[in-house]
Structure formats: structure tokens, C-alpha cells
Design an enzyme around this catalytic site. Structure first.
Site, mmCIF file in Angstrom:
data_model
loop_
_atom_site.group_PDB
_atom_site.id
_atom_site.type_symbol
_atom_site.label_atom_id
_atom_site.label_comp_id
_atom_site.label_asym_id
_atom_site.label_seq_id
_atom_site.Cartn_x
_atom_site.Cartn_y
_atom_site.Cartn_z
ATOM 1 N N ASP A 115 -10.455 3.745 4.063
ATOM 2 C CA ASP A 115 -11.213 2.395 3.910
ATOM 3 C C ASP A 115 -12.140 2.029 4.346
ATOM 4 O OD1 ASP A 115 -8.842 0.299 4.166
ATOM 5 O OD2 ASP A 115 -8.383 -0.033 5.839
ATOM 6 N N LYS A 167 0.468 -0.825 -0.159
ATOM 7 C CA LYS A 167 0.044 0.030 0.259
ATOM 8 C C LYS A 167 0.874 1.344 -0.345
ATOM 9 C CE LYS A 167 -3.910 -2.052 2.178
ATOM 10 N NZ LYS A 167 -4.152 -2.449 3.525
ATOM 11 N N GLN A 200 -4.414 -0.647 9.558
ATOM 12 C CA GLN A 200 -4.379 -1.884 9.150
ATOM 13 C C GLN A 200 -4.720 -3.042 10.375
ATOM 14 O OE1 GLN A 200 -2.787 -3.128 5.839
ATOM 15 N NE2 GLN A 200 -3.965 -4.879 6.325
#
Ligand code: NAP
Length: 295
Positions: free
Chosen positions: A121, A54, A98
Site C-alpha cells: 500500500d 482486491k 484494510q
């Protein structure tokens, strides 16, 4: 194999290229780069690998990426304090924590602490609610990537029968809502669904997000259907090597489907491209910067 292969890697590269062009214009106009803060807790190797890819993709698109690595012993209060600091930082447009987090930290507390306007997200309840009632907001990256692949493959999806196998908050549910918004007739299947093969056989579009390698067999599919395989599980092979497998038995399915994503090289690259997209869109909205809304 008779099905067309849906090349997620190529689609993701194309999307990332278009975002990089927009980022370049954004930088010229605002004098700063869009910024993504990535928070990684502990030493979970797959999480570290996801974060690396990412961060790499963010930097390649011309954005700033700041990584915050915390030990697995971090307290919930310490993590909350970091999120508050990132929420207040004007150089940060997107915050990604994460998952999974260690047991002493409540994931829901952390997800809801992220400002909904930096929630790239799309996991915050405010963004989940916006998606549910059709308001503009951040959409989770994996289902957004699946929708883009489906629209590139099929064009207008309205009226098609779609089944989403899996009802997680990060993939199954938002995927079903996106398909509903695109005017599909949507079935959501899960572990209690009766006669899953029959339900799958009715669908023009099958999105599999289960985490059960090769659960969906070729003879479950309607001939000519479009199959998007989100699953990715490492499975040990008889020779001791580990292979990444999807939720669909690919070789069988490719003889029946009209088009199908491979694993790897299907949905995975689109997830990362959509994270980059969401980060850019966040920066653009925060700076009132006009961009190509087709992104
Ligand atoms: P999850 O939270 O474990 O959810 C799995 C879902 O599958 C649940 O809703 C479960 O039903 C359902 N299910 C389990 N067994 C089933 C069965 N035999 N028949 C029908 N439904 C069944 O998983 P997730 O986070 O959504 O992830 C799913 C898969 O996608 C995993 O392999 C994951 O690694 C992969 N993934 C890939 C990406 C990517 O970028 N490519 C991103 C995210 C996830 P219940 O609700 O009834 O338990």
C-alpha cells in the site's frame, strides 16, 4: 461534452493483463505464485467490498491471495502478532491491512509494523520517505494509478502546472510528490487554501482528492486542462437512490477540460490494478526476478 473521456477501466484491464503475463513467467521460473495477504477487521461493508474486489483481481492475475478476517473486538496486540507472522512468512510478498481500523487499534502502530519490503500500500513511513527523496520504494496505489493515467494521456508531464486538491497521506501528498518527480510545477491545495477557483484555473493538470462531491466546478478549470477525479462519495438522490459522485462537477467540467476521468470507471479501477502491480513487483524483487520495468 467536448472533453476526451479517460477510460480508467480499460487502462486498468490492460495493466492487469500485462501483470498476469509477467506473473505467469514468474511462476514458471520460481515455482511459486506471488502472494498477497489481506487483513480485514470487523464488518464495515464498504471495506468488505473493497477487499473482495482486491482479492478477486489478485487471483485473476494468477497470484495467491490469503484473507485474514478478524472481529471488530480484536486487540492491537493480536493484530500486531498477525502482522509479525505475515512479515516472517516467505510465501507472503505483500501485506494489506484494510483501513479504517476499530478505535482500540492505533492505525499508525499497525502501518509501521508492516515490513517496508511487503508494504504494497506504500503507507509505511520508510516508503513515504523514499518517495519524498526519490528513492525506489512502494508508492501508494491511488496516486500511482493517477500518474499512469496522466502519462498515458499527456506523455511527458515536465513543465506543466499541476494542482492537487487534498493533502492526505494516502492520496494528496504522494500525488504531489509524484508530479514533482515528473517535473511538474505543483500546487497543493487544502481546506485553508485562499481562492481555490483561481488556483485551479492556473493548472494544466487538476487532481481532485477531497471527498466533497462536485466541489470543483466547470468554470474553475483552465480550458483544455486534464482532470483526474479521485473523489468517490455515495450521495443520496431526491428519488432515494444513492449515486457515486466525484469531487468534480462532471457535466460542467467535461465542457471545459481537454480530458477527464469519470466516476465510477476512472481512478478506482487503477487503484486495484496498482495494488496487483506492487504485489508482483515485491515478489519479483524478493526473488531477484527480471521483469518489464515499464509496468
Ligand atoms: P481525506 O483524508 O479526508 O482528505 C481530504 C483532503 O481534502 C484534506 O486534505 C482536506 O484539507 C481537503 N479538503 C477538504 N475540504 C476541502 C475544501 N473545501 N477545499 C479544499 N480542500 C478541501 O480524504 P482522502 O482519503 O484523501 O480521499 C479523498 C477522496 O478520494 C474521498 O472521496 C475518497 O473516497 C476518495 N478516494 C478514492 C480512491 C479510489 O481508489 N478511487 C482511493 C482513496 C480515496 P485539510 O487537510 O485542510 O483538512
Amino acid at each position: 461534452m467536448t472533453a476526451k473521456l479517460i477510460d480508467g477501466k480499460a487502462a486498468a484491464l490492460a495493466l492487469r493483463g500485462r501483470i498476469a503475463e509477467e506473473v505467469s513467467r514468474f511462476r514458471q521460473s520460481t515455482g511459486r505464485a506471488p502472494g498477497l495477504a489481506v487483513v480485514l477487521v470487523g464488518e464495515h461493508p464498504p471495506s468488505a467490498a473493497y477487499v473482495r474486489s482486491k482479492v478477486k483481481a489478485t487471483v485473476e492475475a494468477g497470484m495467491e491471495s490469503v484473507e485474514h478476517r478478524l472481529p471488530s473486538t480484536v486487540s492491537q496486540d493480536e493484530l500486531v502478532a498477525l502482522i509479525d507472522q505475515l512479515n516472517a512468512d516467505p510465501a507472503v510478498d505483500g501485506i494489506l491491512v484494510q483501513l479504517p481500523l476499530p478505535p482500540q487499534v492505533d492505525e499508525r502502530v499497525i502501518i509501521t509494523r508492516i515490513s517496508p519490503d511487503k508494504d504494497v500500500d506504500g503507507f509505511h513511513p520508510v516508503n513515504a520517505g523514499r518517495l519524498a527523496i526519490g528513492l525506489h520504494g512502494f508508492v501508494p496505489c491511488t496516486p500511482l494509478g493517477c500518474l499512469i493515467l496522466l502519462q498515458q494521456e499527456l506523455g511527458d508531464l515536465s513543465g506543466l502546472d499541476a494542482i492537487v486538491v487534498g493533502r492526505s497521506n494516502i492520496v494528496g501528498k504522494p500525488m504531489a510528490l509524484l508530479l514533482l518527480q515528473a517535473s511538474c510545477t505543483v500546487t497543493i491545495a487544502h481546506s485553508r487554501t485562499r481562492d481555490l477557483p483561481a488556483a485551479v484555473r492556473r493548472a494544466d493538470i487538476v487532481v481532485a482528492a477531497v471527498g466533497r462531491p462536485e466541489l470543483i466546478r466547470g468554470d474553475w478549470l483552465k480550458p483544455g486542462s486534464t482532470v483526474i477525479d479521485v473523489g468517490q462519495e455515495r450521495v443520496e438522490q431526491p428519488d432515494g437512490t444513492r449515486k457515486l459522485l466525484g469531487d468534480v462537477a462532471f457535466d460542467e467540467a467535461a465542457e471545459v477540460a481537454g480530458a477527464i476521468t469519470p466516476v465510477p470507471g476512472g481512478v478506482g479501477p487503477m487503484t486495484i490494478a496498482c495494488l496487483i502491480r506492487n504485489t508482483f513487483v515485491s515478489a519479483a524483487s524478493r526473488e531477484a526476478f527480471a521483469y518489464d520495468k515499464g509496468l
